[in-house]
Each structure stands twice: as structure tokens, then as C-alpha cells.
Design a protein around this motif. Structure first.
Motif, PDB file in Angstrom:
ATOM      1  N   ASN A 261       0.832  -1.203   0.000  1.00 32.49           N
ATOM      2  CA  ASN A 261       0.000   0.000   0.000  1.00 32.49           C
ATOM      3  C   ASN A 261       0.869   1.256   0.000  1.00 32.49           C
TER       4      ASN A 261
ATOM      5  N   ASP B  47       0.717   3.911   1.766  1.00 36.88           N
ATOM      6  CA  ASP B  47       1.067   4.482   3.068  1.00 36.88           C
ATOM      7  C   ASP B  47       2.425   3.954   3.535  1.00 36.88           C
TER       8      ASP B  47
ATOM      9  N   THR C 228       5.798   4.954  -0.020  1.00 41.94           N
ATOM     10  CA  THR C 228       5.393   6.310  -0.404  1.00 41.94           C
ATOM     11  C   THR C 228       5.966   6.755  -1.748  1.00 41.94           C
TER      12      THR C 228
ATOM     13  N   HIS D 262      -4.522   5.604  -5.938  1.00 40.76           N
ATOM     14  CA  HIS D 262      -3.904   5.430  -4.623  1.00 40.76           C
ATOM     15  C   HIS D 262      -4.158   3.986  -4.194  1.00 40.76           C
TER      16      HIS D 262
ATOM     17  N   LYS E 210      -4.634   1.536  -1.534  1.00 43.10           N
ATOM     18  CA  LYS E 210      -4.942   1.399  -0.107  1.00 43.10           C
ATOM     19  C   LYS E 210      -4.505   0.038   0.412  1.00 43.10           C
TER      20      LYS E 210
END
Length: 100
Positions: free
Chosen positions: A33, A35, A38, A54, A56
Motif C-alpha cells: 500500500n 502508506d 510512499t 492510490h 490502499k
């Protein structure tokens, strides 16, 4: 997307993942993911339209030797290319790891 011949090819492309795995064949339990990763990028191509997304969740679970179940949750930004409204896309699939 009336201007493109139907049906359209759709691709999900994920780039720039620096996984730093000691054994690249062992992908069991990884979650790619954005997060965590990055610097990674992901896109959904619908025909010629390049739609950023994005990530997730993009998790891999080993289900048999070299075969993984992949579960994904993406937020696709369709509005940038005028394809439609931004929306989530969730999927599950099976893939086999093969050395080049």
C-alpha cells in the motif's frame, strides 16, 4: 469514452516499489500500500486514458508453491482524464510467480 473503439483494454500498473526482500520469491504476507511505499506509483489505464490511483491495499498471500492470491483496494482518479468520477476499485485474483 465514446471516442475509443469498444471494448477497451484495461491495465493496472504498479511501479517503483522498493521491496528490499532478501528472497524475491518470498512475497507471502506483503502489503504494497502507498502508506508504506510512499515512492511507489500506480495507474489504471482504460483504453488510452491514464488514471492515477492510490493503493490502499495490495496484499499477497501464498496459496500454493509460487502461487499467490492478490487482494487489492484502489482509489482510482478518473476525474483527471474526464473518464468519470473518482471511485474505489476492489479486486481479488490469483497470480503465479515465475523467474524471468
Amino acid at each position: 469514452m465514446d471516442y475509443e473503439e469498444q471494448p477497451l483494454e484495461t491495465l493496472i500498473v504498479c511501479d517503483w516499489y522498493k521491496l528490499e526482500l532478501s528472497n524475491p520469491e518470498n512475497l507471502d504476507g506483503i502489503d504494497m500500500n502507498h502508506d508504506i511505499y510512499t515512492d511507489a506509483e500506480a495507474s489504471v489505464y482504460v483504453g488510452c486514458a491514464h488514471n492515477w490511483c492510490h493503493v490502499k491495499k495490495l496484499s499477497l498471500e501464498l496459496i500454493s508453491p509460487s502461487t499467490y492470491q492478490i487482494s487489492g483496494e484502489l482509489l482510482v482518479e478518473f476525474e483527471n482524464e474526464g473518464v468519470g468520477e473518482n471511485e474505489p476499485f476492489n479486486f481479488t485474483t490469483v497470480a503465479t510467480y515465475a523467474k524471468a
